[in-house]
Design an enzyme around this catalytic site. Structure first.
Site, PDB file in Angstrom:
ATOM      1  CE  LYS A  39      21.358  48.058 -30.196  1.00 50.61           C
ATOM      2  NZ  LYS A  39      21.147  49.145 -29.263  1.00 50.61           N
ATOM      3  NE  ARG A 137      20.771  55.794 -25.475  1.00 47.65           N
ATOM      4  CZ  ARG A 137      20.324  54.613 -25.865  1.00 47.65           C
ATOM      5  NH1 ARG A 137      20.047  53.685 -24.960  1.00 47.65           N
ATOM      6  NH2 ARG A 137      20.142  54.326 -27.133  1.00 47.65           N
ATOM      7  CE1 TYR A 271      32.650  26.313  -6.213  1.00 50.85           C
ATOM      8  CE2 TYR A 271      31.670  27.522  -8.043  1.00 50.85           C
ATOM      9  CZ  TYR A 271      32.690  26.737  -7.532  1.00 50.85           C
ATOM     10  OH  TYR A 271      33.745  26.382  -8.327  1.00 50.85           O
ATOM     11  CG  MET A 319      33.294  30.871 -15.042  1.00 47.06           C
ATOM     12  SD  MET A 319      35.080  31.072 -14.950  1.00 47.06           S
ATOM     13  CE  MET A 319      35.252  32.081 -13.504  1.00 47.06           C
TER      14      MET A 319
HETATM   15  C1  LIG Z   1      19.469  53.763 -31.845  1.00 46.95           C
HETATM   16  C2  LIG Z   1      18.745  52.464 -31.801  1.00 46.95           C
HETATM   17  N1  LIG Z   1      17.805  52.207 -32.715  1.00 46.95           N
HETATM   18  C3  LIG Z   1      17.104  51.056 -32.712  1.00 46.95           C
HETATM   19  C4  LIG Z   1      17.353  50.097 -31.775  1.00 46.95           C
HETATM   20  C5  LIG Z   1      16.548  48.824 -31.805  1.00 46.95           C
HETATM   21  O1  LIG Z   1      15.728  48.726 -30.663  1.00 46.95           O
HETATM   22  P1  LIG Z   1      14.785  47.460 -30.493  1.00 46.95           P
HETATM   23  O2  LIG Z   1      15.676  46.308 -30.219  1.00 46.95           O
HETATM   24  O3  LIG Z   1      13.894  47.795 -29.358  1.00 46.95           O
HETATM   25  O4  LIG Z   1      14.069  47.320 -31.780  1.00 46.95           O
HETATM   26  C6  LIG Z   1      18.327  50.321 -30.791  1.00 46.95           C
HETATM   27  C7  LIG Z   1      18.570  49.332 -29.741  1.00 46.95           C
HETATM   28  O5  LIG Z   1      18.593  49.594 -28.577  1.00 46.95           O
HETATM   29  C8  LIG Z   1      19.046  51.537 -30.814  1.00 46.95           C
HETATM   30  O6  LIG Z   1      20.004  51.790 -29.916  1.00 46.95           O
END
Ligand SMILES: Cc1ncc(COP(=O)(O)O)c(C=O)c1O
Length: 384
Positions: A39, A137, A271, A319
């Site tokens: 992701k 969550r 800055y 920036m």
């Molecule tokens: C649902 C889920 N699984 C696994 C992971 C992987 O976590 P990590 O990077 O600590 O291995 C994440 C990341 O936050 C996650 O949101």
């Protein structure tokens, strides 16, 4: 001079290190399958090359947060199992079903939408029911689980979908011994047992992220989902260094020094003039700023290997650039400044930047902006 040396800045991504990390994590996973969590553009490392490298090294699943991320993997020609978990109403359920993506379902609204999409597509969906075992969550609360399981089972019996997984996520796996870990495992086992009693036959049951993969064998079940450790970063400094776990950082962030100049004593820098030279000195201008993901919060603190030593940012991060005071060290424009990497040359780590910016290393690598080209090296797994 190699072509990338002329870039303003670059994030070099060592795919051989990523593959080695995947193999190391698989060896720690008690025989469970490994989902490579890619992701957020593979935590800033480039989703498609990292996904390919992880699969080459034995990962059997890919995981993304959003369906768009999962669909982008398919669009790049990546096959195999892909799962995504962060849905909102009206999301691209049908596209995901048609692209053979396993989708997470945390509640009744999501089940209704995936059933409608699978019916419209004429293809059974693959869903994974997510349990909230205590993270608070996403995921289905234990009290709502019977209703969700029963509705999903009914849709499965009708041939509209297949329940491929039961899963959850830890809140405090990076704090070994935290009471929530045992409590979550207990709730997870109960919720899995309930679903199985109701006829669910999951291919995979999973709850372990990187810290759990590294420290909690009892959490491995059928699959571990590793993100940060696969990128060679320890989930938390308290758990150990990457080297303690046999992991190697995958990303090196470097820039080409844009300008070197002499300035007199008493010269304000950047800055707000939060840094003032105390003697005649040499400054190096580093062409990376907060628009590139360098935390402004690391102003005055962020470490950089430049001119043969690790030095701190002088004054504020702007920036697009920041300044380093070289003292008397000679340097020419075009010299390399290394912000973080695996440490072979004495450069700082992403963790050092996390300390400097009062955050976690996850955020340091994930926030590197799109203006910084990712240069993937060691793509050929034949040399591993
Ligand atoms: C649902 C889920 N699984 C696994 C992971 C992987 O976590 P990590 O990077 O600590 O291995 C994440 C990341 O936050 C996650 O949101």
């Amino acid at each position: 001079m190699n072509e990338t040396a002329t870039l303003r800045a670059r994030a070099e991504i060592d795919l051989a290190a990523l593959r080695a990390n995947v193999r190391t994590l698989r060896a720690r996973a008690s025989g469970a399958q490994l989902m490579a969590v890619v992701k957020s553009d593979a935590y800033g490392h480039g989703a498609v090359p990292c996904a390919r490298a992880a699969l080459e090294a034995g990962a059997t699943w890919l995981g993304t947060a959003t369906p768009q991320e999962a669909l982008a993997l398919r669009a790049a020609g990546i096959g195999g199992r892909v799962m995504c978990w962060l849905w909102t109403p009206g999301g691209p359920w049908r596209e995901a079903v048609e692209a053979d993506i396993d989708v997470s379902v945390s509640g009744m609204w999501a089940l209704d939408e995936v059933v409608a999409a699978a019916t419209a597509a004429g293809v059974p969906a693959r869903i994974q029911l997510k349990a909230d075992t205590g993270l608070g969550r996403s995921g289905c609360q234990p009290a709502d689980w019977p209703e969700l399981v029963s509705a999903a089972r009914a849709a499965e019996d009708a041939g509209t979908l297949r329940i491929t997984g039961l899963w959850s996520h830890f809140a405090c796996a990076d704090e070994p011994g935290h009471p929530s870990i045992a409590a979550q495992l207990h709730v997870f086992r109960d919720m899995v047992a309930y679903a199985e009693k109701e006829g669910v036959t999951p291919e995979v049951r999973h709850i372990a992220n990187s810290p759990a993969t590294l420290t909690l064998p009892e959490s491995h079940f059928d699959l571990v989902r590793t993100g940060i450790a696969m990128y060679g970063i320890s989930p938390s400094p308290e758990l150990g260094t990457p080297a303690d776990f046999g992991l190697r950082p995958v990303m090196t962030l470097a820039a080409s020094v844009a300008l070197v100049k002499r300035v007199p004593p008493g010269h304000g820098i950047s800055y707000g003039h939060h840094y003032t030279t105390t003697a005649e000195t040499t400054l190096a201008l580093i062409p990376l700023g907060y628009a590139d993901g360098i935390p402004r919060h690391a102003s005055g603190r962020g470490p950089v290997l430049v001119g043969g030593a690790v030095r701190r940012i002088a004054g504020r991060v702007a920036m697009d650039q920041f300044v380093v005071d070289l003292g008397g060290a000679p340097l020419a424009a075009g010299a390399e400044a290394v912000l973080f990497g695996p440490g072979d040359r004495g450069e700082p780590s992403a963790e050092d930047w996390a300390v400097a910016a009062d955050t976690i290393a996850y955020e340091i690598v994930t926030r590197i902006g799109t203006r910084v080209p990712r240069v993937h090296v060691h793509e050929d797994s034949g040399r591993d």
